[in-house]
Design a protein around this motif. Structure first.
Motif, PDB file in Angstrom:
ATOM      1  N   GLY A  37       4.580   4.173  -0.394  1.00  8.73           N
ATOM      2  CA  GLY A  37       5.110   3.389   0.984  1.00  8.73           C
ATOM      3  C   GLY A  37       4.118   3.150   1.773  1.00  8.73           C
ATOM      4  N   ARG A  38       4.564   3.329   3.161  1.00  3.87           N
ATOM      5  CA  ARG A  38       3.614   2.960   4.192  1.00  3.87           C
ATOM      6  C   ARG A  38       4.357   3.534   5.559  1.00  3.87           C
ATOM      7  NH1 ARG A  38       2.204  -2.724   3.977  1.00  3.87           N
ATOM      8  NH2 ARG A  38       3.012  -2.733   2.071  1.00  3.87           N
ATOM      9  N   THR A  71      -2.902  -2.539  -1.813  1.00  2.00           N
ATOM     10  CA  THR A  71      -3.422  -2.563  -0.599  1.00  2.00           C
ATOM     11  C   THR A  71      -2.413  -2.224   0.612  1.00  2.00           C
ATOM     12  OG1 THR A  71      -5.435  -3.875  -1.408  1.00  2.00           O
ATOM     13  CG2 THR A  71      -5.179  -3.768   0.922  1.00  2.00           C
ATOM     14  N   GLY A  72      -2.711  -1.315   1.524  1.00  2.00           N
ATOM     15  CA  GLY A  72      -1.951  -1.347   2.714  1.00  2.00           C
ATOM     16  C   GLY A  72      -0.644  -0.341   2.239  1.00  2.00           C
ATOM     17  N   CYS A  73      -0.618   0.357   0.855  1.00  2.18           N
ATOM     18  CA  CYS A  73       0.201   1.451   0.519  1.00  2.18           C
ATOM     19  C   CYS A  73      -0.350   2.884   0.348  1.00  2.18           C
ATOM     20  CB  CYS A  73       0.865   0.884  -0.484  1.00  2.18           C
ATOM     21  SG  CYS A  73       2.543  -0.407  -0.204  1.00  2.18           S
ATOM     22  N   SER A  74       0.494   3.548   0.369  1.00  2.00           N
ATOM     23  CA  SER A  74      -0.367   4.866   0.076  1.00  2.00           C
ATOM     24  C   SER A  74       0.860   5.830  -0.883  1.00  2.00           C
ATOM     25  CB  SER A  74      -0.320   6.024   1.405  1.00  2.00           C
ATOM     26  OG  SER A  74      -1.013   5.388   2.398  1.00  2.00           O
TER      27      SER A  74
END
Length: 84
Positions: A37-38, A71-74
């Motif tokens: 998620g982010r 990209t942009g997520c963890s």
């Protein structure tokens, strides 16, 4: 946690550490989840995009090395009740 640690071992150790597994067998009620998620919800809350229960025999640290979020997520690992 080491690359050899299984999801079941990590759940059991976490429950013992925080005093949530008072009797043998209680750890089976819980599962380690791979959550991608982010931040960005209200107040910077975590927004889940993907959640997958990790198999008891899977090795989370190996999984983390093999598969990277977009990209942009963890990624984070969460312990949840199996019934959820």
């Amino acid at each position: 946690a080491t690359p050899r640690s299984t999801a079941r071992q990590l759940v059991r150790e976490a429950l013992e550490r925080y005093g949530l597994a008072p009797e043998e067998g209680t750890s089976g009620e819980y599962v380690l989840c791979d959550v991608v998620g982010r931040p960005g919800g209200p107040g910077g809350a975590w927004q889940v995009e993907h959640l997958r229960p990790v198999g008891d025999g899977e090795r989370p640290l190996v999984l983390q090395d093999v598969w990277k979020p977009k990209t942009g997520c963890s990624r984070r690992f969460e312990i949840r009740r199996r019934q959820e």
